[in-house]
Design a protein around this motif. Structure first.
Motif, PDB file in Angstrom:
ATOM      1  N   ALA A  76       0.833  -1.202   0.000  1.00 43.80           N
ATOM      2  CA  ALA A  76       0.000   0.000   0.000  1.00 43.80           C
ATOM      3  C   ALA A  76       0.868   1.252   0.000  1.00 43.80           C
ATOM      4  O   ALA A  76       0.599   2.208  -0.740  1.00 43.80           O
ATOM      5  CB  ALA A  76      -0.936  -0.006   1.206  1.00 43.80           C
ATOM      6  N   VAL A  77       1.905   1.250   0.820  1.00 43.86           N
ATOM      7  CA  VAL A  77       2.835   2.396   0.845  1.00 43.86           C
ATOM      8  C   VAL A  77       3.476   2.569  -0.517  1.00 43.86           C
ATOM      9  O   VAL A  77       3.531   3.686  -1.057  1.00 43.86           O
ATOM     10  CB  VAL A  77       3.916   2.222   1.940  1.00 43.86           C
ATOM     11  N   LEU A  78       3.956   1.494  -1.100  1.00 44.17           N
ATOM     12  CA  LEU A  78       4.604   1.577  -2.414  1.00 44.17           C
ATOM     13  C   LEU A  78       3.645   2.090  -3.484  1.00 44.17           C
ATOM     14  O   LEU A  78       4.049   2.853  -4.366  1.00 44.17           O
ATOM     15  CB  LEU A  78       5.186   0.221  -2.809  1.00 44.17           C
ATOM     16  N   ALA A  79       2.380   1.692  -3.397  1.00 36.05           N
ATOM     17  CA  ALA A  79       1.390   2.144  -4.385  1.00 36.05           C
ATOM     18  C   ALA A  79       1.215   3.647  -4.348  1.00 36.05           C
ATOM     19  O   ALA A  79       0.918   4.264  -5.386  1.00 36.05           O
ATOM     20  CB  ALA A  79       0.050   1.444  -4.142  1.00 36.05           C
ATOM     21  N   THR A  80       1.429   4.269  -3.207  1.00 31.82           N
ATOM     22  CA  THR A  80       1.228   5.719  -3.111  1.00 31.82           C
ATOM     23  C   THR A  80       2.310   6.517  -3.819  1.00 31.82           C
ATOM     24  O   THR A  80       2.170   7.724  -3.985  1.00 31.82           O
ATOM     25  CB  THR A  80       1.135   6.184  -1.637  1.00 31.82           C
ATOM     26  N   PHE A  81       3.364   5.868  -4.254  1.00 33.78           N
ATOM     27  CA  PHE A  81       4.410   6.569  -4.994  1.00 33.78           C
ATOM     28  C   PHE A  81       4.028   6.791  -6.455  1.00 33.78           C
ATOM     29  O   PHE A  81       4.682   7.537  -7.165  1.00 33.78           O
ATOM     30  CB  PHE A  81       5.751   5.835  -4.880  1.00 33.78           C
ATOM     31  N   SER A  82       2.977   6.132  -6.891  1.00 34.83           N
ATOM     32  CA  SER A  82       2.431   6.340  -8.234  1.00 34.83           C
ATOM     33  C   SER A  82       1.180   7.198  -8.082  1.00 34.83           C
ATOM     34  O   SER A  82       0.245   6.813  -7.368  1.00 34.83           O
ATOM     35  CB  SER A  82       2.062   4.996  -8.869  1.00 34.83           C
ATOM     36  N   GLU A  83       1.165   8.333  -8.739  1.00 33.98           N
ATOM     37  CA  GLU A  83      -0.008   9.216  -8.619  1.00 33.98           C
ATOM     38  C   GLU A  83      -1.281   8.501  -9.066  1.00 33.98           C
ATOM     39  O   GLU A  83      -2.346   8.703  -8.485  1.00 33.98           O
ATOM     40  CB  GLU A  83       0.199  10.505  -9.421  1.00 33.98           C
ATOM     41  N   ALA A  84      -1.158   7.646 -10.066  1.00 30.14           N
ATOM     42  CA  ALA A  84      -2.331   6.915 -10.561  1.00 30.14           C
ATOM     43  C   ALA A  84      -2.872   5.929  -9.517  1.00 30.14           C
ATOM     44  O   ALA A  84      -4.069   5.652  -9.491  1.00 30.14           O
ATOM     45  CB  ALA A  84      -1.980   6.170 -11.848  1.00 30.14           C
ATOM     46  N   ASP A  85      -1.993   5.411  -8.668  1.00 31.61           N
ATOM     47  CA  ASP A  85      -2.397   4.395  -7.694  1.00 31.61           C
ATOM     48  C   ASP A  85      -2.449   4.923  -6.262  1.00 31.61           C
ATOM     49  O   ASP A  85      -2.706   4.158  -5.330  1.00 31.61           O
ATOM     50  CB  ASP A  85      -1.423   3.206  -7.748  1.00 31.61           C
ATOM     51  N   ARG A  86      -2.227   6.210  -6.090  1.00 29.98           N
ATOM     52  CA  ARG A  86      -2.137   6.781  -4.741  1.00 29.98           C
ATOM     53  C   ARG A  86      -3.388   6.499  -3.910  1.00 29.98           C
ATOM     54  O   ARG A  86      -3.293   6.005  -2.786  1.00 29.98           O
ATOM     55  CB  ARG A  86      -1.883   8.285  -4.813  1.00 29.98           C
ATOM     56  N   PHE A  87      -4.557   6.813  -4.440  1.00 29.19           N
ATOM     57  CA  PHE A  87      -5.774   6.618  -3.657  1.00 29.19           C
ATOM     58  C   PHE A  87      -6.014   5.144  -3.366  1.00 29.19           C
ATOM     59  O   PHE A  87      -6.447   4.782  -2.265  1.00 29.19           O
ATOM     60  CB  PHE A  87      -7.004   7.226  -4.334  1.00 29.19           C
ATOM     61  N   ILE A  88      -5.721   4.288  -4.324  1.00 30.03           N
ATOM     62  CA  ILE A  88      -5.871   2.845  -4.107  1.00 30.03           C
ATOM     63  C   ILE A  88      -4.976   2.402  -2.963  1.00 30.03           C
ATOM     64  O   ILE A  88      -5.399   1.651  -2.073  1.00 30.03           O
ATOM     65  CB  ILE A  88      -5.557   2.058  -5.399  1.00 30.03           C
ATOM     66  N   GLY A  89      -3.736   2.885  -2.943  1.00 29.37           N
ATOM     67  CA  GLY A  89      -2.813   2.544  -1.866  1.00 29.37           C
ATOM     68  C   GLY A  89      -3.299   3.038  -0.519  1.00 29.37           C
ATOM     69  O   GLY A  89      -3.245   2.315   0.482  1.00 29.37           O
ATOM     70  N   LEU A  90      -3.788   4.281  -0.482  1.00 27.39           N
ATOM     71  CA  LEU A  90      -4.301   4.839   0.771  1.00 27.39           C
ATOM     72  C   LEU A  90      -5.513   4.060   1.274  1.00 27.39           C
ATOM     73  O   LEU A  90      -5.606   3.719   2.456  1.00 27.39           O
ATOM     74  CB  LEU A  90      -4.658   6.314   0.600  1.00 27.39           C
ATOM     75  N   ALA A  91      -6.445   3.785   0.372  1.00 23.28           N
ATOM     76  CA  ALA A  91      -7.657   3.058   0.765  1.00 23.28           C
ATOM     77  C   ALA A  91      -7.320   1.635   1.197  1.00 23.28           C
ATOM     78  O   ALA A  91      -7.816   1.156   2.229  1.00 23.28           O
ATOM     79  CB  ALA A  91      -8.662   3.045  -0.384  1.00 23.28           C
ATOM     80  N   ALA A  92      -6.471   0.960   0.443  1.00 23.98           N
ATOM     81  CA  ALA A  92      -6.095  -0.409   0.793  1.00 23.98           C
ATOM     82  C   ALA A  92      -5.373  -0.443   2.141  1.00 23.98           C
ATOM     83  O   ALA A  92      -5.646  -1.303   2.987  1.00 23.98           O
ATOM     84  CB  ALA A  92      -5.220  -1.017  -0.293  1.00 23.98           C
ATOM     85  N   GLY A  93      -4.462   0.503   2.344  1.00 28.40           N
ATOM     86  CA  GLY A  93      -3.731   0.564   3.604  1.00 28.40           C
ATOM     87  C   GLY A  93      -4.643   0.870   4.775  1.00 28.40           C
ATOM     88  O   GLY A  93      -4.487   0.314   5.866  1.00 28.40           O
ATOM     89  N   TYR A  94      -5.606   1.766   4.554  1.00 33.66           N
ATOM     90  CA  TYR A  94      -6.578   2.079   5.610  1.00 33.66           C
ATOM     91  C   TYR A  94      -7.365   0.830   5.987  1.00 33.66           C
ATOM     92  O   TYR A  94      -7.476   0.464   7.160  1.00 33.66           O
ATOM     93  CB  TYR A  94      -7.544   3.188   5.168  1.00 33.66           C
ATOM     94  N   PHE A  95      -7.928   0.167   4.999  1.00 38.10           N
ATOM     95  CA  PHE A  95      -8.759  -1.005   5.280  1.00 38.10           C
ATOM     96  C   PHE A  95      -7.951  -2.133   5.908  1.00 38.10           C
ATOM     97  O   PHE A  95      -8.439  -2.823   6.802  1.00 38.10           O
ATOM     98  CB  PHE A  95      -9.498  -1.484   4.027  1.00 38.10           C
ATOM     99  N   TYR A  96      -6.724  -2.307   5.467  1.00 41.39           N
ATOM    100  CA  TYR A  96      -5.902  -3.366   6.047  1.00 41.39           C
ATOM    101  C   TYR A  96      -5.584  -3.062   7.507  1.00 41.39           C
ATOM    102  O   TYR A  96      -5.686  -3.940   8.371  1.00 41.39           O
ATOM    103  CB  TYR A  96      -4.620  -3.571   5.237  1.00 41.39           C
ATOM    104  N   ALA A  97      -5.227  -1.830   7.811  1.00 38.37           N
ATOM    105  CA  ALA A  97      -4.933  -1.457   9.200  1.00 38.37           C
ATOM    106  C   ALA A  97      -6.161  -1.643  10.077  1.00 38.37           C
ATOM    107  O   ALA A  97      -6.065  -2.168  11.196  1.00 38.37           O
ATOM    108  CB  ALA A  97      -4.424  -0.017   9.268  1.00 38.37           C
ATOM    109  N   ALA A  98      -7.324  -1.226   9.587  1.00 38.69           N
ATOM    110  CA  ALA A  98      -8.561  -1.380  10.359  1.00 38.69           C
ATOM    111  C   ALA A  98      -8.882  -2.860  10.577  1.00 38.69           C
ATOM    112  O   ALA A  98      -9.286  -3.269  11.671  1.00 38.69           O
ATOM    113  CB  ALA A  98      -9.721  -0.677   9.648  1.00 38.69           C
ATOM    114  N   LEU A  99      -8.672  -3.659   9.548  1.00 39.97           N
ATOM    115  CA  LEU A  99      -8.932  -5.093   9.648  1.00 39.97           C
ATOM    116  C   LEU A  99      -8.023  -5.755  10.675  1.00 39.97           C
ATOM    117  O   LEU A  99      -8.478  -6.511  11.540  1.00 39.97           O
ATOM    118  CB  LEU A  99      -8.738  -5.742   8.270  1.00 39.97           C
TER     119      LEU A  99
END
Length: 147
Positions: free
Chosen positions: A24-47
């Protein structure tokens, strides 16, 4: 409690549990994948935070000598995870503050694990793994909050 060796599979899979947050952190280094990385990281941390509550509930329910406060501690992670999603649910600032809340909760979760060890409810090998996983996931989640 005697320290039975932690099964190798438990250690390997436990450590592999950091990989989704690293991705998820690595995905945020791509502007195209930034939101996906943030959302995935959020959901994983909450889980995973909710998963910790389940772990603590299992310890409390399986050990008659478990203190009553452990049930409160076991429910808190799911409530924190849910509360951290409220900003997203109502369209206010998200995900930065939510990721900070989850990251801090993950970092602080080690306090419960240490207390369980001191009470003899978990052994040193499980505590050793928890001392890697909670701070690791908490730090990665806080890093995501800065992205």
């Amino acid at each position: 409690m005697s320290a039975a060796p932690l099964p190798r599979m438990a250690a390997v899979l436990g450590l592999a549990g950091l990989l989704p947050q690293i991705a998820a952190v690595l995905a945020t280094f791509s502007e195209a994948d930034r939101f996906i990385g943030l959302a995935a990281g959020y959901f994983y941390a909450a889980l995973i935070l909710s998963f910790l509550g389940g772990l603590w509930w299992g310890v409390a329910a399986s050990r008659k000598e478990a203190p009553e406060w452990l049930y409160v501690a076991a429910v808190a992670p799911s409530l924190i995870a849910f509360a951290s999603g409220i900003p997203w649910m109502n369209g206010t600032t998200w995900p930065g503050p939510s990721l900070v809340l989850l990251g801090i909760a993950l970092l602080l979760s080690i306090l419960v694990d240490r207390a369980l060890f001191q009470l003899g409810l978990i052994d040193k090998n499980l505590l050793g793994l928890r001392l890697i996983l909670s701070p690791g996931l908490g730090a990665l989640t806080l890093l995501l909050a800065t992205r």
